[in-house]
Design an enzyme around this catalytic site. Structure first.
Site, PDB file in Angstrom:
ATOM      1  N   GLY A  47      39.899  44.693  51.333  1.00  0.00           N
ATOM      2  CA  GLY A  47      39.292  46.027  51.389  1.00  0.00           C
ATOM      3  C   GLY A  47      37.783  45.954  51.365  1.00  0.00           C
ATOM      4  CG  HIS A  48      34.050  43.471  49.272  1.00  0.00           C
ATOM      5  ND1 HIS A  48      33.042  44.394  49.044  1.00  0.00           N
ATOM      6  CD2 HIS A  48      33.421  42.271  49.359  1.00  0.00           C
ATOM      7  CE1 HIS A  48      31.872  43.778  48.994  1.00  0.00           C
ATOM      8  NE2 HIS A  48      32.079  42.502  49.188  1.00  0.00           N
TER       9      HIS A  48
END
Length: 230
Positions: free
Chosen positions: A167-168
Site C-alpha cells: 500500500g505504501h
C-alpha cells in the site's frame, strides 16, 4: 538538479537507510513466504538453498528492525497526531480527489502517520516473536506452546507488514513526485505547497529567516571592511 525552487524533504542518511531497508525487507518477505508456504519455495531462491534461507532470514529480519528503529528515532516527532489532522480527516474526500490545497497538512498527513505507527508496531511484534522462534539461539528457552503462539503472531504480523508495504508503494506511485523526492531528497515548492501546505509554510519561513541572517552577516562584514584602516 536546480535546487533554487526545491525544498529538502528527506536527508541523505534517512534516504540511504530507507532504501537499504526496502531491499532487505523484500529479501526477508520473499524468504519468509517461502518458509511459510512451501508451495512457493521459489521465492526462497533469492537467498539460495533452503538451509541458507533458514539461516539468513532471521539475520536479515534483525537488520530490518535496526534500520526501522533508526528511522523511528529520526521521524517519530513528525508523526505525532495533532489538531490539524482532524481537518485532513474531515476533508478526506477532497484529499482522495487530489484537492488538498488549502487544507493545513504538516510534513506527514494522517494516512502517512497511521502507516508509520502500524509499521513500527508490526516490526516490533515481528522482532519479539522472531526471537522466540529463532531455533538456533533462543527457542529452546521457551515452552513449545509459547513458540507456537509466537509463530502464529509472527505470521500475522508479517502478512500485515507486507500488505502495508505494498500500500505504501502504491501511494508513493500515486502521488506524483513522492518517489523522486525519496531518491533525490528534494521536492518542488509547488509539490510541497499542494500536498503539505503547513510544512511548506514552515520551511519557507526557515528559508526566509536564513536569507535574512545571511544578508545581515554580509552587511556586517562589508561594514567591517569599510572601517578597516588602510
Amino acid at each position: 538538479m536546480n535546487k533554487q525552487n526545491m525544498i529538502l524533504r528527506t536527508p541523505l542518511l534517512v534516504r540511504f537507510c530507507h532504501w537499504c531497508m526496502v531491499c532487505l525487507f523484500i529479501l526477508a518477505a520473499l524468504s519468509g513466504l517461502s518458509l511459510f508456504f512451501p508451495s512457493i519455495k521459489l521465492f526462497g531462491l533469492v537467498l539460495g538453498t533452503p538451509q541458507l534461507v533458514r539461516a539468513l532470514h532471521p539475520i536479515i529480519g534483525c537488520i530490518v528492525f535496526v534500520l526501522l528503529m533508526f528511522m523511528f528515532l529520526k521521524l517519530a516527532h513528525h508523526n505525532i497526531p495533532n489538531k490539524q489532522d482532524l481537518l485532513w480527516i474531515k476533508n478526506f474526500k477532497k484529499v482522495i480527489m487530489g484537492k488538498e490545497e488549502g487544507i493545513p497538512i504538516g510534513k506527514y498527513n494522517v494516512g502517512q502517520k497511521f502507516l508509520f505507527w502500524c509499521i513500527m508496531s508490526l516490526i516490533f511484534v515481528l522482532f519479539v516473536t522472531g526471537m522466540i522462534m529463532w531455533r538456533r539461539y533462543f527457542s529452546d528457552y521457551f515452552p513449545i506452546p509459547v513458540v507456537r503462539i509466537a509463530i502464529f503472531f509472527h505470521s500475522l504480523a508479517a502478512i500485515g507488514l507486507i500488505l502495508l508495504a505494498i500500500g505504501h508503494a502504491y501511494m508513493a506511485i500515486w502521488v506524483k513526485g513522492s518517489i523522486k523526492g525519496m531518491i533525490t531528497g528534494y521536492v518542488s515548492r509547488a509539490w510541497a505547497r499542494k500536498n503539505h501546505s503547513a510544512w511548506y509554510e514552515e520551511e519557507m519561513d526557515k528559508i526566509y529567516q536564513n536569507e535574512l541572517n545571511t544578508k545581515a552577516k554580509s552587511e556586517v562584514e562589508s561594514a567591517d571592511v569599510k572601517h578597516k584602516p588602510a
